[in-house]
Enzyme design. Structure first.
Site, mmCIF file in Angstrom:
data_model
loop_
_atom_site.group_PDB
_atom_site.id
_atom_site.type_symbol
_atom_site.label_atom_id
_atom_site.label_comp_id
_atom_site.label_asym_id
_atom_site.label_seq_id
_atom_site.Cartn_x
_atom_site.Cartn_y
_atom_site.Cartn_z
ATOM 1 N N ALA A 38 1.379 -1.168 0.032
ATOM 2 C CA ALA A 38 0.222 -0.023 -0.465
ATOM 3 C C ALA A 38 0.888 0.649 0.018
ATOM 4 O O ALA A 38 2.082 1.599 0.395
ATOM 5 C CB ALA A 38 -0.994 -0.208 1.162
ATOM 6 N N CYS B 64 -1.506 -7.984 6.298
ATOM 7 C CA CYS B 64 -1.382 -6.724 6.988
ATOM 8 C C CYS B 64 -1.342 -6.207 7.796
ATOM 9 O O CYS B 64 -2.581 -6.729 8.276
ATOM 10 C CB CYS B 64 -2.083 -5.937 6.292
ATOM 11 S SG CYS B 64 -1.986 -3.895 6.154
ATOM 12 N N LYS C 77 -2.108 -13.962 0.371
ATOM 13 C CA LYS C 77 -1.001 -13.465 1.622
ATOM 14 C C LYS C 77 -1.841 -13.626 2.816
ATOM 15 O O LYS C 77 -1.975 -13.017 2.606
ATOM 16 C CB LYS C 77 -0.983 -12.169 0.817
ATOM 17 C CG LYS C 77 -0.091 -11.311 1.496
ATOM 18 C CD LYS C 77 1.700 -11.929 1.130
ATOM 19 C CE LYS C 77 2.971 -10.952 1.569
ATOM 20 N NZ LYS C 77 2.509 -9.247 2.154
ATOM 21 N N ASN D 106 8.654 -14.994 1.158
ATOM 22 C CA ASN D 106 8.268 -13.672 1.305
ATOM 23 C C ASN D 106 8.826 -13.295 2.809
ATOM 24 O O ASN D 106 8.884 -14.127 3.764
ATOM 25 C CB ASN D 106 7.067 -13.626 0.655
ATOM 26 C CG ASN D 106 6.633 -11.048 1.485
ATOM 27 O OD1 ASN D 106 6.398 -11.039 1.958
ATOM 28 N ND2 ASN D 106 8.027 -10.841 1.044
ATOM 29 N N GLY D 107 10.459 -11.708 2.930
ATOM 30 C CA GLY D 107 10.101 -11.866 4.244
ATOM 31 C C GLY D 107 11.841 -11.373 3.499
ATOM 32 O O GLY D 107 12.498 -12.521 3.892
ATOM 33 N N GLY E 211 9.168 -7.255 -1.730
ATOM 34 C CA GLY E 211 8.940 -6.220 -1.379
ATOM 35 C C GLY E 211 9.572 -4.875 -1.295
ATOM 36 O O GLY E 211 9.926 -4.171 -2.721
ATOM 37 N N ARG E 212 10.434 -4.846 -0.049
ATOM 38 C CA ARG E 212 10.622 -3.127 -0.104
ATOM 39 C C ARG E 212 12.016 -3.149 -0.538
ATOM 40 O O ARG E 212 12.719 -1.670 -1.177
ATOM 41 C CB ARG E 212 10.722 -3.097 1.624
ATOM 42 C CG ARG E 212 9.526 -2.824 2.319
ATOM 43 C CD ARG E 212 10.399 -3.075 4.173
ATOM 44 N NE ARG E 212 10.510 -4.910 4.171
ATOM 45 C CZ ARG E 212 10.343 -5.090 5.312
ATOM 46 N NH1 ARG E 212 10.839 -3.626 6.544
ATOM 47 N NH2 ARG E 212 10.831 -6.185 5.056
#
Ligand SMILES: Cc1cc2nc3c(=O)[nH]c(=O)nc-3n(C[C@H](O)[C@H](O)[C@H](O)COP(=O)(O)O)c2cc1C
Length: 312
Positions: free
Chosen positions: A2, A84, A123, A184-185, A208-209
């Site tokens: 987001a 989330c 997710k 993920n992570g 992601g980041r």
């Protein structure tokens, strides 16, 4: 993510080699669908297929309605957010808070899968907290409901973003279900991507980041997986070219005023670690027009290139 994976950023990541890029989450609260924010989130024009849209909420029928609404607006995959940790989402029993209520998880997944004729993916985090790590049970529920792929962020809800993600849960889930699993992570390098794929046996990794300000990470991973070698880091001129195209897409998508504001965080990410980055960010955050922002960016990366040239 987001506030990050808007259409311009997704298109850029796809162009840089990402196999799939999921939209920012769309609330299942129909009252919000007319808002400017949601209208932007459901705008998929020009997006590379398959278009995957994430929905968030806690009421099975509203979630089904949200799934149908998004399919009608171009979604080719519906992704459900049970990962989330944001308070705004969890206080209304959505996102990772849902992991506390497995029967409700089942009802949401069943209802959404039945509501649309496109693949539905999920997710999750690994559980609510260290004492309630039910990711494996949720994975079984997902498989039974007809979920077609499961992304596992290796933290509990209680972890927030602290500590380091673990991939043991993704490994256990992959061994136990037959649907594709996405680990993920905290994956930030091609070597880590390959190590996580090897360790978990997962079908894919999700980044992601580490893509913030480095969208070329996807082509780096792809190249490393195919050749076992690292692509050279893009130089300042190449970074400037990618960033400039990104900024122009942001202005076109949001309009100049909002585009300039949204661009600031991206510019900060792209300039991280560069010489005199702090002074540059202070300066570029003060300009208010697209032309001035582009000029600032060009001047900064020209200086970085000159510096690199001198050092060579
Ligand atoms: C700013 C931000 C927004 C995020 N928004 C979402 C979201 O809307 N839906 C979701 O499933 N995950 C969201 N996440 C979680 C990421 O998808 C991902 O699971 C997490 O950041 C761990 O992966 P990473 O270490 O590669 O970033 C968000 C993360 C960040 C940092």
């Amino acid at each position: 993510m987001a506030g990050v994976t808007d259409r311009p950023f997704r298109q850029l990541c796809r162009a840089q080699g990402a196999g799939l890029a999921v939209s920012e989450m769309v609330s299942s609260n129909a009252l919000l669908w007319g808002s400017v924010k949601t209208r932007r989130r459901i705008d998929h024009s020009g997006e590379t297929a398959p278009v995957s849209v994430q929905i968030a909420g806690a009421d099975p029928h509203r979630m089904a309605e949200a799934a149908r609404f998004n399919v009608d607006n171009g979604a080719q995959i519906i992704d459900i957010n049970m990962g989330c940790p944001a308070k705004k989402v969890c206080h209304v029993m959505a996102g990772s808070a849902l992991l506390q209520d497995e029967p409700l998880v089942g009802r949401i997944l069943d209802t959404v899968v039945r509501a649309v004729n496109v693949p539905v993916t999920l997710k999750i985090r690994t559980g609510w907290d260290a004492g309630h790590r039910n990711g494996l049970r949720v994975a079984h529920i997902a498989e039974q409901a007809g979920i077609q792929a499961l992304a596992v962020h290796g933290r509990t809800r209680a972890c927030g973003y602290r500590g380091t993600a673990e991939h043991d849960t993704a490994h256990a889930i992959k061994a136990a279900v037959s649907i594709p699993v996405i680990a993920n992570g905290d994956i930030t390098t091609p070597e880590q991507a390959v190590a996580v794929l090897d360790y978990t046996g997962a079908d894919a990794v999700m980044i992601g980041r580490a893509a913030q300000g480095r969208p070329w990470i996807f082509r780096e991973i792809d190249y490393f997986m195919r050749t076992g070698r690292r692509l050279p880091e893009p130089g300042p001129a190449e970074v400037c070219r990618i960033l400039t195209a990104h900024l122009e897409n942001l202005y076109a998508f949001y309009g100049e005023h909002t585009g300039v504001c949204v661009a600031r965080k991206h510019i900060a990410w792209y300039s991280k670690g560069q010489h005199a980055g702090n002074a540059f960010r202070e300066q570029v955050n003060r300009v208010a027009t697209a032309a001035a922002q582009l000029r600032c960016v060009q001047d900064f990366f020209d200086r970085c290139a000159d510096r690199q040239g001198l050092a060579a």
